[in-house]
Design a protein around this motif. Structure first.
Motif, PDB file in Angstrom:
ATOM      1  N   GLY A  13      -3.433  -2.199   0.431  1.00  0.00           N
ATOM      2  CA  GLY A  13      -3.728   0.232   0.816  1.00  0.00           C
ATOM      3  C   GLY A  13      -5.020  -0.261   2.145  1.00  0.00           C
ATOM      4  N   ALA A  41       4.598   7.757   1.485  1.00  0.00           N
ATOM      5  CA  ALA A  41       3.654   7.345   0.941  1.00  0.00           C
ATOM      6  C   ALA A  41       2.345   8.345  -0.065  1.00  0.00           C
ATOM      7  N   THR A  44      -1.201   8.901  -1.438  1.00  0.00           N
ATOM      8  CA  THR A  44      -2.280   8.949  -0.544  1.00  0.00           C
ATOM      9  C   THR A  44      -2.265   9.656   0.856  1.00  0.00           C
ATOM     10  N   ALA A 138       3.992   2.929   1.123  1.00  0.00           N
ATOM     11  CA  ALA A 138       3.286   2.021   0.228  1.00  0.00           C
ATOM     12  C   ALA A 138       3.404   1.019  -0.134  1.00  0.00           C
TER      13      ALA A 138
END
Length: 261
Positions: A13, A41, A44, A138
Motif C-alpha cells: 500500500g 483498487a 482505497t 492493489a
C-alpha cells in the motif's frame, strides 16, 4: 505481441501505483494517444482523487447496477488544477480516468467473483476503444485485483524504492504466480523523506526507478508538460511496457545539472 493493456500492481500500500498510472496516461495523451486508467483498487478508491469535477457513474456501478451502460459513462478527465477545481488537460490525445467511487454496499457487490468477470470484460472493452489501457490494482488479494492481473497483456509491479519494497516484490511475484500470471516488469518509486537506511541503492533492483516527486495529488500529472528526470523515467516505462516509441524530446542536462546529479 504489443501490449495494449497494462496492469500496475502495488507490491505494498502507498507504493505510488495510482500516481504512476495517471502519469503514464497523461504522457501517452501528450504524445497524441488515447489512454484510459481503470481503477481496480476498490478499497482505497484513490483514482477518484485525480478526477476533475463530480463523479456520477463510476466503475463499480458498471459492474453492478448499470451493466448495460458503455464504459464511457464512467470516464472522466484528470484534473490538472485540483485546488481550483478547474483545468482539464489540453493535450493532443485523450487521458480518461475510470474511477471507483462508491458507498460500501456497492463496493462489496463489485468485489464478488461475478463482478470480477465483468471487470475483465470492461478491460477488454477499453482495449478496443483506447490506444493503451492502464489498470490500477492493489496487491493481489481480491477478486478485482486478480481480474486485473489475468485480463491484462502485461503486469508490472510498483514498489517503494526501499529494501522493504524489494522484499514485498518477492511476495507479490508469488501471489501473481498463484493466479496463473507473472510479473513482467518492475517500477521502483522513490519517495521524498526516505532515510538513507531505508533507501535501496541497487540500480538493478527494478526495470525503472522513478525519482521522488511532490506526492500531493495537486502536483499530478507532471507528465502533461514536464521534461525533468521524473517524466523522462516515466517515458522509459511507457515505452517498455507498451513496446512503443514516444515522440517526446527531453533536453540534455547541462554541465551544472550533471555535476549536481
Amino acid at each position: 505481441m504489443q501490449a495494449t493493456t497494462l496492469a500496475l500492481v502495488g507490491a505494498t500500500g502507498g507504493a505510488g501505483t495510482t500516481r504512476t498510472a495517471v502519469e503514464l496516461a497523461a504522457l501517452g495523451a501528450r504524445d497524441g494517444r488515447d489512454v484510459a486508467v481503470i481503477d481496480a483498487a476498490f478499497t482505497t478508491q484513490g483514482l477518484s482523487e485525480h478526477v476533475a469535477g463530480r463523479i456520477g457513474t463510476d466503475l463499480t456501478a458498471l459492474l453492478t447496477d448499470e451493466t448495460d451502460a458503455s464504459l464511457s459513462a464512467a470516464a472522466y478527465p484528470p484534473d490538472d488544477e485540483p485546488s481550483e477545481r478547474g483545468g482539464d488537460l489540453d493535450l493532443p490525445g485523450r487521458a480518461d480516468l475510470i474511477p471507483a467511487r462508491a458507498p460500501f454496499e456497492r463496493v462489496a457487490r463489485a468485489k464478488t467473483a461475478e463482478a470480477a468477470r465483468k471487470l475483465e470484460g470492461r478491460i477488454g472493452e477499453a482495449a478496443t476503444a483506447y490506444d493503451a489501457v492502464v489498470v490500477d490494482a492493489a496487491p493481489v488479494g481480491s477478486n478485482e485485483a486478480v481480474a486485473a492481473v489475468t485480463a491484462a497483456d502485461r503486469v508490472e509491479a510498483v514498489t517503494p524504492a526501499t529494501a522493504h519494497g524489494r522484499d514485498a516484490l518477492q511476495r507479490l511475484r508469488g501471489r501473481v504466480a498463484d493466479v496463473g500470471g507473472s510479473v513482467d516488469g518492475t517500477i521502483a518509486v522513490a519517495r521524498a523523506g526516505d532515510s538513507d537506511a531505508e533507501r535501496d541503492e541497487d540500480e538493478t533492483a527494478a526495470d525503472t526507478r522513478l525519482p521522488a516527486v511532490d506526492p500531493a495529488v495537486g502536483s499530478a500529472p507532471a507528465a502533461a508538460t514536464g521534461t525533468g528526470a521524473y517524466v523522462e523515467a516515466l517515458a522509459e516505462t511507457y515505452e517498455r511496457a507498451f513496446d512503443a516509441s514516444l515522440g517526446i524530446e527531453f533536453e540534455e542536462p547541462g554541465l551544472v545539472d550533471r555535476i549536481r546529479s
